[in-house]
Scaffold this motif. Structure first.
Motif, short mmCIF file in Angstrom:
data_model
loop_
_atom_site.label_atom_id
_atom_site.label_comp_id
_atom_site.label_asym_id
_atom_site.label_seq_id
_atom_site.Cartn_x
_atom_site.Cartn_y
_atom_site.Cartn_z
N MET A 1 1.23 -2.23 24.16
CA MET A 1 1.19 -0.87 23.70
C MET A 1 1.39 -0.84 22.19
O MET A 1 2.27 -1.49 21.65
CB MET A 1 2.29 -0.06 24.40
N ASN A 2 0.56 -0.07 21.51
CA ASN A 2 0.67 0.08 20.07
C ASN A 2 1.67 1.17 19.73
O ASN A 2 1.73 2.20 20.39
CB ASN A 2 -0.68 0.45 19.47
N LEU A 3 2.41 0.95 18.69
CA LEU A 3 3.37 1.92 18.19
C LEU A 3 2.68 2.84 17.19
O LEU A 3 1.90 2.37 16.36
CB LEU A 3 4.53 1.21 17.50
N THR A 4 2.95 4.12 17.30
CA THR A 4 2.50 5.07 16.29
C THR A 4 3.73 5.52 15.53
O THR A 4 4.66 6.06 16.11
CB THR A 4 1.78 6.28 16.92
N ALA A 5 3.71 5.27 14.23
CA ALA A 5 4.85 5.62 13.38
C ALA A 5 4.47 6.75 12.44
O ALA A 5 3.41 6.72 11.82
CB ALA A 5 5.27 4.40 12.57
N VAL A 6 5.35 7.73 12.36
CA VAL A 6 5.22 8.82 11.40
C VAL A 6 6.19 8.50 10.27
O VAL A 6 7.40 8.38 10.51
CB VAL A 6 5.58 10.18 12.03
N LEU A 7 5.68 8.35 9.07
CA LEU A 7 6.53 8.02 7.93
C LEU A 7 6.87 9.28 7.16
O LEU A 7 5.98 9.99 6.71
CB LEU A 7 5.83 7.02 7.00
N ASP A 8 8.16 9.55 7.01
CA ASP A 8 8.55 10.72 6.23
C ASP A 8 8.58 10.34 4.74
O ASP A 8 8.22 9.23 4.36
CB ASP A 8 9.86 11.32 6.74
N HIS A 9 9.01 11.28 3.93
CA HIS A 9 8.99 11.07 2.47
C HIS A 9 9.80 9.86 2.04
O HIS A 9 9.38 9.10 1.16
CB HIS A 9 9.47 12.33 1.75
N SER A 10 10.94 9.64 2.67
CA SER A 10 11.78 8.50 2.28
C SER A 10 11.12 7.18 2.67
O SER A 10 11.18 6.20 1.92
CB SER A 10 13.16 8.62 2.90
N ALA A 11 10.46 7.17 3.82
CA ALA A 11 9.76 5.96 4.27
C ALA A 11 8.53 5.69 3.40
O ALA A 11 8.23 4.53 3.08
CB ALA A 11 9.35 6.11 5.73
N LEU A 12 7.83 6.76 3.00
CA LEU A 12 6.67 6.58 2.13
C LEU A 12 7.08 6.04 0.77
O LEU A 12 6.40 5.19 0.19
CB LEU A 12 5.92 7.90 1.98
N ALA A 13 8.21 6.51 0.26
CA ALA A 13 8.72 5.99 -1.01
C ALA A 13 9.09 4.52 -0.87
O ALA A 13 8.78 3.71 -1.75
CB ALA A 13 9.93 6.80 -1.48
N ALA A 14 9.70 4.15 0.24
CA ALA A 14 10.07 2.75 0.48
C ALA A 14 8.83 1.87 0.60
O ALA A 14 8.80 0.75 0.08
CB ALA A 14 10.94 2.64 1.72
N LEU A 15 7.81 2.36 1.28
CA LEU A 15 6.56 1.61 1.39
C LEU A 15 5.96 1.38 0.01
O LEU A 15 5.53 0.27 -0.32
CB LEU A 15 5.57 2.35 2.29
N TYR A 16 5.94 2.40 -0.82
CA TYR A 16 5.41 2.28 -2.18
C TYR A 16 6.18 1.25 -2.99
O TYR A 16 5.61 0.54 -3.82
CB TYR A 16 5.46 3.65 -2.85
N GLN A 17 7.48 1.17 -2.74
CA GLN A 17 8.33 0.24 -3.47
C GLN A 17 8.36 -1.15 -2.82
O GLN A 17 9.21 -1.97 -3.14
CB GLN A 17 9.74 0.82 -3.59
N ALA A 18 7.42 -1.39 -1.91
CA ALA A 18 7.23 -2.69 -1.26
C ALA A 18 8.41 -3.14 -0.42
O ALA A 18 8.71 -4.33 -0.32
CB ALA A 18 6.85 -3.77 -2.28
#
Length: 125
Positions: free
Chosen positions: A1-18
């Motif tokens: 089963m594949n996971l679907t993740a919803v990234l909020d603003h804090s998670a998007l900032a963390a993704l941007y910061q690698a």
């Protein structure tokens, strides 16, 4: 089963910061073993928090941008004490649950979701 993740603003900032966790999650999405949903309001909030993060999030090839709809607004209006940066992610989660397609909301500030009935996962804990 594949996971679907919803990234909020804090998670998007963390993704941007690698951040390693979010980078790994994105790599899994690129392989087709998961999905990443980017709420439009979260992208705006991420951009305000970390300049460049929101633009980066909306341009990711292996993610899906989700527009803020009237249905999302209807859900969000039920949470008057919830700050707008998390309202869209929570509304996406509720809509998915009603449709039988559960998602996981990822957030570094899960306490912001207290009034929504959503319990986001903080991968740093």
């Amino acid at each position: 089963m594949n996971l679907t993740a919803v990234l909020d603003h804090s998670a998007l900032a963390a993704l941007y910061q690698a951040d390693p966790f979010f980078t790994g999650l994105y790599i899994e999405a690129s392989r087709g073993t998961g999905r990443i949903l980017v709420p439009s309001l979260a992208a705006i909030a991420a951009e305000r928090q970390v300049p460049g993060a929101g633009k980066h999030a909306t341009r990711l090839r292996f993610s899906e941008s989700v527009a803020f709809t009237a249905a999302h607004a209807d859900d969000a209006m039920a949470w008057p004490d919830t700050v707008w940066p998390v309202a869209h992610a929570a509304a996406i989660a509720w809509k998915a649950a009603r449709e039988g397609e559960p998602v996981t909301v990822l957030s570094l500030v899960p306490d912001l979701y207290a009034a929504t009935g959503i319990a986001p996962l903080d991968p740093t804990v």
